[in-house]
Design an enzyme around this catalytic site. Sequence first.
Site, mmCIF file in Angstrom:
data_model
loop_
_atom_site.group_PDB
_atom_site.id
_atom_site.type_symbol
_atom_site.label_atom_id
_atom_site.label_comp_id
_atom_site.label_asym_id
_atom_site.label_seq_id
_atom_site.Cartn_x
_atom_site.Cartn_y
_atom_site.Cartn_z
ATOM 1 N N ASP A 126 0.832 -1.206 0.000
ATOM 2 C CA ASP A 126 0.000 0.000 0.000
ATOM 3 C C ASP A 126 0.873 1.266 0.000
ATOM 4 O OD1 ASP A 126 -2.029 1.803 0.381
ATOM 5 O OD2 ASP A 126 -2.894 0.784 2.117
ATOM 6 N N ASP A 143 -10.698 3.804 -1.343
ATOM 7 C CA ASP A 143 -11.292 2.764 -0.496
ATOM 8 C C ASP A 143 -12.807 2.663 -0.668
ATOM 9 O OD1 ASP A 143 -8.725 2.713 0.357
ATOM 10 O OD2 ASP A 143 -9.185 2.938 2.489
ATOM 11 N N GLY A 202 -5.193 3.354 -7.842
ATOM 12 C CA GLY A 202 -5.429 3.535 -9.272
ATOM 13 C C GLY A 202 -4.738 4.740 -9.877
HETATM 14 C C1 GLA Z 1 -5.535 2.112 2.787
HETATM 15 C C2 GLA Z 1 -6.016 0.981 1.883
HETATM 16 C C3 GLA Z 1 -7.048 0.160 2.633
HETATM 17 C C4 GLA Z 1 -6.423 -0.379 3.915
HETATM 18 C C5 GLA Z 1 -5.873 0.758 4.761
HETATM 19 C C6 GLA Z 1 -5.070 0.246 5.938
HETATM 20 O O1 GLA Z 1 -6.546 3.023 3.055
HETATM 21 O O2 GLA Z 1 -6.548 1.473 0.686
HETATM 22 O O3 GLA Z 1 -7.521 -0.898 1.817
HETATM 23 O O4 GLA Z 1 -5.408 -1.292 3.576
HETATM 24 O O5 GLA Z 1 -5.020 1.594 3.995
HETATM 25 O O6 GLA Z 1 -4.490 1.264 6.683
#
Ligand code: GLA
Length: 516
Positions: A280, A340, A319
């Site tokens: 991430d 998200d 994305g």
């Molecule tokens: C981001 C990701 C989520 C999750 C959080 C965890 O927002 O997009 O899917 O993994 O971090 O902190």
Amino acid sequence: MSIITSHRFRVTLLSLTALTSLAIYIVSAHQTDDRLTGNWAARNVGTTDGVTRSTYFNLKYENGKITGTIRATQFFYTIKESTGGPDGFTIVASMMDGHSERRVQYEGKLVGDELRIIRRNRPDQPVTEFVAKRAPAGEGALPARIEPPARHKVAYNGLAKSPPMGWNSWNKFAGRVDDAAVRGIADAMASNGMREAGYIYVNIDDTWEAGRNAQGEIQTNKKFPDMKALADYVHKKGLKLGIYSSPGPNTCAGYEGTYGHEEQDAMTFAKWGIDYLKYDWCGARTLYTDEEMPAIYQKMGDALLKTGRPIVYSLCQYGRLDVWKWGPDVGGNLWRTTGDIRDTWDSMTGIGFRQNELAQYAMPGHWNDPDMLEIGNGGMTDTEYKTHMSLWAMLAAPLLAGNDLRQMKPETLAILTNREVIAIDQDKLGKQGSRFWQSGEQEIWTRELSGGAKAVAFFNRGKDEAKMSLKWADIGTSEKWKLRDLWLHQDVDAKGPEYSVTVPGHGVVMLRVSKK
Ligand code: GLA
């Protein structure tokens, strides 16, 4: 003589008074500086994980202005504006996050030796309060930037021939995920039919991390006492274990990222028995531009291959930078295409129906990821969750359940384990579906399947039920083909050259059309 003496005396007295007030002025001005200038840390010790996460205010107070930096979880801001001083101030700080500016505002004041700070969030949210104390100079400073590597193509790891299926902790548990919950989820998946339906990966998202030991090895926090033992447990159930990290110094939730330890962490994951990594962007945004993302993701792609263990590589950078165009080149098996998801109809449909243009980028081994499922989390009706499941299947999306599998109602399990819909998602041709027709709130999506079959989904995004029709010839089939309703689980009549169906509000009718 006496006059002179008295004059002299008066002059001396005057200059003494001037000197004293100047000294008082200097001392007080100096005192003011000392009271605010310095490095301040607000420490938040997690009660269940034992991890200390700090927000740093590195301040300088001079000429009535506050300057400096603020480091909070994955963010690193520079102060741009300030008003007030030690006894009450407001600061506005900013940072570049890719191509957009991110701004925060804090208000604070000194009380004794504490800096009391509040951050005003959105007007509908409560304020966040911090109590910061003096911290050693340099603590919390951003690490030096490591230059991104030169680009090359990372070889395909041979995994994810169909979109990955399993579970991820974030949507339901967020920071509350722990060893016991993961074991419970694995137990549920191995006994409620999900494993047999194809759900294999049990993925731990953010908040498992602690710091590093003297050798630089990443440590798990109190919630995960033994990751290797957990992996063994999950493997014994015929399932696989996934984990999460970030290329930045910090994850989104402010835990330790892999920054500067990419190969070492990949080796640790392999040693633990990890089978899937969600990587991430998060804290990496403080050190790298969006244009540098491919090189940074390539680094972990290389590191995972080097371990020799098959590990599915999931890119999560929301994305940006058209990731679907370079995801496969950095070794990615899937890549998030959006921000998200939330457990609401608007969020789910807003994301799902926006995926049309990306269809050409999905293929066996490499998938668009419109984010994890919210089915069963309670924010939508079962009709809406069926639409969620159907749409994700049409999109050849990864199916990662995001609810508490240990306690779900039978209707939720039935939606998640609809084998006929799952078969569409997992079809071995691996061609993502796309929008075939739209009129207002009604949309027909089609997807080419192996063996010349097709999936057809009639989506009604409107609140009221709607009648929808399709001429078979328009999608290259005919009334002579076999029709199967994938939610009624029965064969249905093609009803002549044009098919009409009534679709409930927010609902779907999903068919498989194949040659007899
Ligand atoms: C981001 C990701 C989520 C999750 C959080 C965890 O927002 O997009 O899917 O993994 O971090 O902190």
